[in-house]
Design a protein around this motif. Sequence first.
Motif, PDB file in Angstrom:
ATOM      1  N   UNK A   1      52.381  85.462  37.805  1.00 31.52           N
ATOM      2  CA  UNK A   1      51.150  84.697  37.601  1.00 31.52           C
ATOM      3  C   UNK A   1      50.075  85.440  37.875  1.00 31.52           C
ATOM      4  N   UNK A   2      49.088  85.574  37.046  1.00 30.59           N
ATOM      5  CA  UNK A   2      47.700  86.624  37.404  1.00 30.59           C
ATOM      6  C   UNK A   2      46.595  85.381  37.360  1.00 30.59           C
ATOM      7  N   UNK A   3      45.710  85.507  38.435  1.00 34.78           N
ATOM      8  CA  UNK A   3      44.779  84.606  38.783  1.00 34.78           C
ATOM      9  C   UNK A   3      43.501  85.385  38.845  1.00 34.78           C
ATOM     10  N   UNK A   4      42.649  85.065  38.099  1.00 38.50           N
ATOM     11  CA  UNK A   4      40.976  85.440  38.064  1.00 38.50           C
ATOM     12  C   UNK A   4      40.234  84.476  38.993  1.00 38.50           C
ATOM     13  N   UNK A   5      40.039  84.855  40.300  1.00 39.00           N
ATOM     14  CA  UNK A   5      39.487  84.123  41.204  1.00 39.00           C
ATOM     15  C   UNK A   5      38.097  84.622  41.902  1.00 39.00           C
ATOM     16  N   UNK A   6      37.114  83.362  41.874  1.00 39.11           N
ATOM     17  CA  UNK A   6      35.812  83.786  42.456  1.00 39.11           C
ATOM     18  C   UNK A   6      35.690  83.334  43.888  1.00 39.11           C
ATOM     19  N   UNK A   7      37.016  82.681  44.415  1.00 36.44           N
ATOM     20  CA  UNK A   7      36.930  81.935  45.639  1.00 36.44           C
ATOM     21  C   UNK A   7      37.118  83.212  46.753  1.00 36.44           C
ATOM     22  N   UNK A   8      36.502  82.994  47.914  1.00 35.62           N
ATOM     23  CA  UNK A   8      36.684  84.095  48.899  1.00 35.62           C
ATOM     24  C   UNK A   8      38.088  84.302  49.047  1.00 35.62           C
ATOM     25  N   UNK A   9      38.357  85.690  49.280  1.00 36.28           N
ATOM     26  CA  UNK A   9      39.973  86.188  49.304  1.00 36.28           C
ATOM     27  C   UNK A   9      40.699  85.619  50.305  1.00 36.28           C
TER      28      UNK A   9
ATOM     29  N   UNK B   1      44.625  87.541  32.279  1.00 35.42           N
ATOM     30  CA  UNK B   1      44.630  86.368  33.245  1.00 35.42           C
ATOM     31  C   UNK B   1      45.373  85.072  32.550  1.00 35.42           C
ATOM     32  N   UNK B   2      46.149  84.277  33.542  1.00 30.89           N
ATOM     33  CA  UNK B   2      46.549  83.059  33.346  1.00 30.89           C
ATOM     34  C   UNK B   2      45.754  82.092  34.001  1.00 30.89           C
ATOM     35  N   UNK B   3      45.307  82.373  34.788  1.00 38.32           N
ATOM     36  CA  UNK B   3      44.353  81.104  35.484  1.00 38.32           C
ATOM     37  C   UNK B   3      43.051  81.748  35.926  1.00 38.32           C
ATOM     38  N   UNK B   4      41.928  80.842  35.675  1.00 37.48           N
ATOM     39  CA  UNK B   4      40.548  81.043  36.042  1.00 37.48           C
ATOM     40  C   UNK B   4      40.219  80.058  37.122  1.00 37.48           C
ATOM     41  N   UNK B   5      40.015  80.602  38.467  1.00 34.10           N
ATOM     42  CA  UNK B   5      39.607  79.754  39.567  1.00 34.10           C
ATOM     43  C   UNK B   5      38.462  80.095  39.963  1.00 34.10           C
ATOM     44  N   UNK B   6      37.510  79.053  39.751  1.00 34.77           N
ATOM     45  CA  UNK B   6      35.976  79.547  40.095  1.00 34.77           C
ATOM     46  C   UNK B   6      35.323  78.269  40.920  1.00 34.77           C
ATOM     47  N   UNK B   7      34.333  79.053  41.879  1.00 28.93           N
ATOM     48  CA  UNK B   7      33.381  78.095  42.566  1.00 28.93           C
ATOM     49  C   UNK B   7      32.349  77.479  41.759  1.00 28.93           C
ATOM     50  N   UNK B   8      32.156  77.906  40.529  1.00 26.32           N
ATOM     51  CA  UNK B   8      30.852  77.268  39.698  1.00 26.32           C
ATOM     52  C   UNK B   8      31.588  76.852  38.434  1.00 26.32           C
TER      53      UNK B   8
ATOM     54  N   UNK C   1      43.581  76.951  32.856  1.00 24.11           N
ATOM     55  CA  UNK C   1      44.660  77.894  32.333  1.00 24.11           C
ATOM     56  C   UNK C   1      43.868  78.617  30.850  1.00 24.11           C
ATOM     57  N   UNK C   2      44.292  79.746  30.803  1.00 20.34           N
ATOM     58  CA  UNK C   2      43.451  80.605  29.677  1.00 20.34           C
ATOM     59  C   UNK C   2      44.387  80.122  28.376  1.00 20.34           C
ATOM     60  N   UNK C   3      43.756  80.114  27.489  1.00 14.52           N
ATOM     61  CA  UNK C   3      44.445  79.846  26.023  1.00 14.52           C
ATOM     62  C   UNK C   3      45.331  80.940  25.745  1.00 14.52           C
ATOM     63  N   UNK C   4      45.041  82.260  26.222  1.00 20.61           N
ATOM     64  CA  UNK C   4      45.888  83.618  25.924  1.00 20.61           C
ATOM     65  C   UNK C   4      46.858  83.741  27.248  1.00 20.61           C
ATOM     66  N   UNK C   5      46.908  82.843  28.097  1.00 23.80           N
ATOM     67  CA  UNK C   5      47.640  83.024  29.481  1.00 23.80           C
ATOM     68  C   UNK C   5      49.095  83.602  28.883  1.00 23.80           C
ATOM     69  N   UNK C   6      49.499  85.017  29.424  1.00 28.15           N
ATOM     70  CA  UNK C   6      50.992  85.432  29.167  1.00 28.15           C
ATOM     71  C   UNK C   6      52.120  84.652  29.685  1.00 28.15           C
ATOM     72  N   UNK C   7      51.708  83.755  30.550  1.00 27.93           N
ATOM     73  CA  UNK C   7      52.549  83.033  31.460  1.00 27.93           C
ATOM     74  C   UNK C   7      52.307  81.497  31.554  1.00 27.93           C
TER      75      UNK C   7
END
Length: 392
Positions: A82-90, A131-138, A310-316
Amino acid sequence: MNAFMPSRLPGRPTPASRRAFLGGLVGGLPFIIAACGGTEAPAASPTSAPAPSTPAPSIRPPTAAPSAATPVPSAAILEKELVIYSSRKESLMEPTVEAFQKKTGVKVSVKSGGSAELRLLIGQEGGASKADIYYTTDYVDAELLRQKGLLAPFQSSLTDGVPAEFKAPDGAWTGVIGRSRNIMVNTTLVKPADYPASVFDLADPKWKGRIAITRLTDGTPVWLASLILLKGEEATTAFLTTLFKINGMKALNGGSNVADAVAQGEFAAGFVNHYYYVPKKRAGAPVDLIYPDEATGGIGTLVIPLTVAALKSAPHPNVARAFIDFVLSPEGAAPMMTQEGEFPLRPGIPLGDHGADGVRTIDKIRRPAAFDIDKLLAARDRAIELYTPLFT
């Protein structure tokens, strides 16, 4: 147990050891807001601040308590990565990732960055995104991706439990945890009888020199946008001009500075997201948290969601959907609540030991009705344009 290494843009997300991750932590990531110039609003008298006139928001009824654990698809169905693109603090994202890895055995990689930065990257990558997931604070950034057709709608029994104002109509993004916009007061300086019942009470001359607010970060632009939509631009401008020009409200760099200043008695009250209050209250500081504008005719307390999509193009895609359900479950919400005292957006999940005295669950917060996202985005941009001179 697998762990993860958050990677900075540019570059691909890479898994690594927990020790390597802890050695590379960085500071908190606020809402990513691009400040624009503007003209200074004319001065107004204290009486020019708007009196609440909108219909009172209703308190949403609680739902049945969720089950303690959430089943995920079988190992035979789930992909192994699983690949996450995240703007939440690490440091805040790590416990959630580790809990999901432990439950599923899936290897999770995280690419960290600003909310708008990652949104733009996803747009540039298009169907080739890793990316599979976009996790955002906004959540506005999640909506912008939805409007471009880059997110995959997903609905389940868990997403169904999230109030309508915290998710896209088609399920393309869903709110997970929330931050309420409150007034924090110093109890040594303010007696309970003098607590402001409304944000507009702070336009009274008795608050002169006693109020602080964050600059145009930490949810302030979204809060200003909500005032414009609820009260109108003219009334909002008059209110803010009174606070700054007549009552001398100070804009500080970040919510933690506002919370520190109120806790230490430098200011009697401050506008903050609730999670800045939590560590101060736990540490025994003389502070209280006010949920403003709950009386009949009040505008309610704004709640800002952190969202997952979840992204429409998610590989997973299968494991992406499993991750969304996981973070909406009590089991998956616990690591997020532990970190900053934020609250789940699904009613019925108790805070337990994760909050602080005075912090409410979502079903106990009287909130405004849902905003039209396009109007909110336009109002946010307008607020930045109009009020940057006041906040600098």
